[in-house]
Write a protein that holds these residues in place. Structure first.
Motif, PDB file in Angstrom:
ATOM      1  N   LEU A 251       0.826  -1.196   0.000  1.00 33.30           N
ATOM      2  CA  LEU A 251       0.000   0.000   0.000  1.00 33.30           C
ATOM      3  C   LEU A 251       0.867   1.255   0.000  1.00 33.30           C
ATOM      4  O   LEU A 251       1.856   1.345   0.733  1.00 33.30           O
ATOM      5  N   THR A 252       0.492   2.214  -0.797  1.00 31.23           N
ATOM      6  CA  THR A 252       1.112   3.529  -0.746  1.00 31.23           C
ATOM      7  C   THR A 252       0.554   4.274   0.469  1.00 31.23           C
ATOM      8  O   THR A 252      -0.444   3.839   1.078  1.00 31.23           O
ATOM      9  N   PRO A 253       1.133   5.397   0.873  1.00 36.17           N
ATOM     10  CA  PRO A 253       0.541   6.169   1.976  1.00 36.17           C
ATOM     11  C   PRO A 253      -0.915   6.529   1.724  1.00 36.17           C
ATOM     12  O   PRO A 253      -1.759   6.439   2.627  1.00 36.17           O
ATOM     13  N   GLN A 254      -1.241   6.937   0.455  1.00 37.29           N
ATOM     14  CA  GLN A 254      -2.644   7.244   0.129  1.00 37.29           C
ATOM     15  C   GLN A 254      -3.495   5.968   0.214  1.00 37.29           C
ATOM     16  O   GLN A 254      -4.650   6.000   0.654  1.00 37.29           O
ATOM     17  N   GLY A 255      -2.899   4.843  -0.191  1.00 32.12           N
ATOM     18  CA  GLY A 255      -3.616   3.577  -0.134  1.00 32.12           C
ATOM     19  C   GLY A 255      -3.928   3.163   1.290  1.00 32.12           C
ATOM     20  O   GLY A 255      -5.002   2.622   1.581  1.00 32.12           O
ATOM     21  N   GLN A 256      -2.991   3.403   2.212  1.00 30.09           N
ATOM     22  CA  GLN A 256      -3.227   3.064   3.610  1.00 30.09           C
ATOM     23  C   GLN A 256      -4.376   3.877   4.191  1.00 30.09           C
ATOM     24  O   GLN A 256      -5.230   3.346   4.926  1.00 30.09           O
ATOM     25  N   VAL A 257      -4.435   5.156   3.861  1.00 30.68           N
ATOM     26  CA  VAL A 257      -5.527   6.005   4.336  1.00 30.68           C
ATOM     27  C   VAL A 257      -6.858   5.521   3.776  1.00 30.68           C
ATOM     28  O   VAL A 257      -7.861   5.412   4.498  1.00 30.68           O
ATOM     29  N   TYR A 258      -6.861   5.219   2.483  1.00 29.94           N
ATOM     30  CA  TYR A 258      -8.109   4.800   1.844  1.00 29.94           C
ATOM     31  C   TYR A 258      -8.554   3.423   2.350  1.00 29.94           C
ATOM     32  O   TYR A 258      -9.747   3.184   2.566  1.00 29.94           O
ATOM     33  N   TYR A 259      -7.588   2.531   2.597  1.00 31.49           N
ATOM     34  CA  TYR A 259      -7.922   1.196   3.091  1.00 31.49           C
ATOM     35  C   TYR A 259      -8.587   1.282   4.460  1.00 31.49           C
ATOM     36  O   TYR A 259      -9.573   0.571   4.738  1.00 31.49           O
ATOM     37  N   ALA A 260      -8.075   2.140   5.335  1.00 27.86           N
ATOM     38  CA  ALA A 260      -8.680   2.282   6.662  1.00 27.86           C
ATOM     39  C   ALA A 260     -10.132   2.734   6.556  1.00 27.86           C
ATOM     40  O   ALA A 260     -11.012   2.232   7.269  1.00 27.86           O
ATOM     41  N   ALA A 261     -10.404   3.670   5.648  1.00 28.80           N
ATOM     42  CA  ALA A 261     -11.773   4.171   5.486  1.00 28.80           C
ATOM     43  C   ALA A 261     -12.679   3.101   4.883  1.00 28.80           C
ATOM     44  O   ALA A 261     -13.809   2.886   5.334  1.00 28.80           O
ATOM     45  N   VAL A 262     -12.176   2.410   3.865  1.00 25.70           N
ATOM     46  CA  VAL A 262     -12.972   1.385   3.183  1.00 25.70           C
ATOM     47  C   VAL A 262     -13.253   0.214   4.112  1.00 25.70           C
ATOM     48  O   VAL A 262     -14.380  -0.297   4.171  1.00 25.70           O
ATOM     49  N   ARG A 263     -12.229  -0.216   4.846  1.00 26.06           N
ATOM     50  CA  ARG A 263     -12.416  -1.346   5.763  1.00 26.06           C
ATOM     51  C   ARG A 263     -13.490  -1.027   6.794  1.00 26.06           C
ATOM     52  O   ARG A 263     -14.376  -1.847   7.072  1.00 26.06           O
ATOM     53  N   GLY A 264     -13.433   0.177   7.385  1.00 26.50           N
ATOM     54  CA  GLY A 264     -14.447   0.560   8.365  1.00 26.50           C
ATOM     55  C   GLY A 264     -15.841   0.594   7.773  1.00 26.50           C
ATOM     56  O   GLY A 264     -16.805   0.139   8.392  1.00 26.50           O
ATOM     57  N   GLY A 265     -15.951   1.111   6.543  1.00 32.12           N
ATOM     58  CA  GLY A 265     -17.256   1.169   5.897  1.00 32.12           C
ATOM     59  C   GLY A 265     -17.820  -0.202   5.613  1.00 32.12           C
ATOM     60  O   GLY A 265     -19.009  -0.470   5.845  1.00 32.12           O
ATOM     61  N   LEU A 266     -16.982  -1.121   5.114  1.00 29.47           N
ATOM     62  CA  LEU A 266     -17.454  -2.475   4.804  1.00 29.47           C
ATOM     63  C   LEU A 266     -17.810  -3.244   6.072  1.00 29.47           C
ATOM     64  O   LEU A 266     -18.755  -4.045   6.074  1.00 29.47           O
ATOM     65  N   GLU A 267     -17.066  -3.003   7.165  1.00 32.75           N
ATOM     66  CA  GLU A 267     -17.405  -3.667   8.427  1.00 32.75           C
ATOM     67  C   GLU A 267     -18.763  -3.197   8.937  1.00 32.75           C
ATOM     68  O   GLU A 267     -19.548  -3.985   9.470  1.00 32.75           O
ATOM     69  N   GLN A 268     -19.067  -1.918   8.772  1.00 35.52           N
ATOM     70  CA  GLN A 268     -20.381  -1.413   9.180  1.00 35.52           C
ATOM     71  C   GLN A 268     -21.485  -2.018   8.325  1.00 35.52           C
ATOM     72  O   GLN A 268     -22.562  -2.357   8.835  1.00 35.52           O
ATOM     73  N   ILE A 269     -21.238  -2.149   7.034  1.00 35.37           N
ATOM     74  CA  ILE A 269     -22.232  -2.770   6.153  1.00 35.37           C
ATOM     75  C   ILE A 269     -22.453  -4.226   6.554  1.00 35.37           C
ATOM     76  O   ILE A 269     -23.601  -4.710   6.618  1.00 35.37           O
ATOM     77  N   GLU A 270     -21.341  -4.943   6.853  1.00 39.29           N
ATOM     78  CA  GLU A 270     -21.461  -6.345   7.264  1.00 39.29           C
ATOM     79  C   GLU A 270     -22.262  -6.466   8.547  1.00 39.29           C
ATOM     80  O   GLU A 270     -23.155  -7.321   8.670  1.00 39.29           O
ATOM     81  N   HIS A 271     -21.955  -5.609   9.520  1.00 38.10           N
ATOM     82  CA  HIS A 271     -22.669  -5.658  10.796  1.00 38.10           C
ATOM     83  C   HIS A 271     -24.154  -5.356  10.610  1.00 38.10           C
ATOM     84  O   HIS A 271     -25.021  -6.044  11.148  1.00 38.10           O
ATOM     85  N   GLY A 272     -24.452  -4.317   9.812  1.00 40.25           N
ATOM     86  CA  GLY A 272     -25.858  -3.981   9.550  1.00 40.25           C
ATOM     87  C   GLY A 272     -26.593  -5.093   8.845  1.00 40.25           C
ATOM     88  O   GLY A 272     -27.767  -5.359   9.128  1.00 40.25           O
ATOM     89  N   THR A 273     -25.903  -5.767   7.920  1.00 43.97           N
ATOM     90  CA  THR A 273     -26.523  -6.881   7.199  1.00 43.97           C
ATOM     91  C   THR A 273     -26.872  -8.014   8.146  1.00 43.97           C
ATOM     92  O   THR A 273     -27.962  -8.602   8.068  1.00 43.97           O
ATOM     93  N   LEU A 274     -25.932  -8.344   9.077  1.00 47.65           N
ATOM     94  CA  LEU A 274     -26.195  -9.409  10.035  1.00 47.65           C
ATOM     95  C   LEU A 274     -27.370  -9.056  10.934  1.00 47.65           C
ATOM     96  O   LEU A 274     -28.202  -9.914  11.254  1.00 47.65           O
TER      97      LEU A 274
END
Length: 300
Positions: free
Chosen positions: A62-85
């Motif tokens: 991951l590039t520095p920009q990639g690390q920032v974006y990954y943190a945001a995306v991971r949090g968003g997908l975890e919230q979607i997963e939790h809401g789905t469950l």
């Protein structure tokens, strides 16, 4: 106002690649080809106009920009997963889902469960065994029972009973094997224990003043339920928890060769969802029942 979102399939591919560390494992997880993952990531980079990964001979990073974006995306997908469950869960007022250690289930709960069913025949009990404490935000569980030295945080907990250690064995073992008059005689016997509780024998031996016995020797089992069965089958001596052998001692199926009982800092707890959360009636009924059973059993 419409949302300005990137291609969501590309976002999924990026998150999987960043989490897995390479495109190949991400492709396996997403059931697509490695080329498809690479194309999705490339398309996302073009859309963002940002380089997310550095491609090297050793793989990707991951590039520095990639690390920032990954943190945001991971949090968003975890919230979607939790809401789905949460949405997928269909509350069943008749079903009570309990997660607890296997030995507690076999040695303590199962002999008493008929009494709960007789009192609450309308509640269907579903039991899963695990040594891991339940995560009520993720696990499909109503009640968790587990052993810890302090009350766990983030859940409503009540203490069931403490942990008192004592060696026990089958009566027949002493009829055919070496004597067991003082703790040092244990050196002539096979010590039985669970791999999940490696400190029990050393703790008891130290308290009993047995210096000539290796508390780390003997037969070790995946869980204590197997060790208790081995003791009943005369394979050796187990350092038991008193609540799990009280009935066997009373019935003479197991005997206690010494009078030394050692308290540990540990205890068994029943946990439900966080304090302040209104508990379903089936959960309240089980909690009241098991607390009464533990008190009737003598507590510690």
């Amino acid at each position: 106002m419409s949302r300005r979102l990137p291609p969501l399939n590309a976002v999924r591919a990026f998150e999987a690649a960043a989490r897995c560390g390479n495109f190949t494992r991400a492709a396996q997880e997403l059931c697509v080809t490695q080329g498809a993952v690479s194309r999705h990531v490339g398309a996302l980079e073009d859309w963002l106009k940002v380089r997310l990964f550095e491609r090297t001979a050793r793989g990707i990073a991951l590039t520095p920009q990639g690390q920032v974006y990954y943190a945001a995306v991971r949090g968003g997908l975890e919230q979607i997963e939790h809401g789905t469950l949460q949405v997928q869960r269909s509350p069943d007022e008749r079903r009570l889902r309990i997660k607890l250690p296997p030995t507690f289930a076999i040695r303590w709960l199962m002999p008493r469960l008929a009494r709960f069913h007789a009192k609450h025949p309308d509640i269907d009990v579903q039991i899963t065994t695990s040594h891991q404490r339940a995560d009520f935000d993720r696990d499909d569980v109503d009640v968790s029972i587990h052993s810890e030295s302090v009350p766990p945080q983030g859940a409503a907990c009540r203490r069931l009973f403490g942990e008192t250690l004592l060696p026990v064995c089958a009566p027949g073992l002493l009829e055919t094997g070496p004597r067991l008059r003082v703790p040092d005689d244990l050196a002539q016997h096979v010590l039985l224990c669970s791999m999940n509780r490696p400190k029990d024998w050393p703790a008891w031996l130290k308290a009993a003043g047995a210096r000539g016995v290796d508390g780390n020797s003997g037969l070790k089992f995946e869980n204590a339920a197997l060790a208790y069965q081995a003791a009943a089958d005369q394979l050796g001596v187990i350092v038991a928890l008193l609540p799990f052998v009280r009935d066997d001692l009373a019935a003479g199926r197991l005997i206690e060769p010494f009078g030394v009982r050692v308290r540990t800092p540990g205890a068994y707890w029943i946990a439900t969802r966080a304090a302040g959360t209104e508990q379903p009636q089936r959960v309240q009924a089980f909690e009241e029942w098991i607390l009464a059973e533990a008190a009737q059993d003598g507590g510690d």
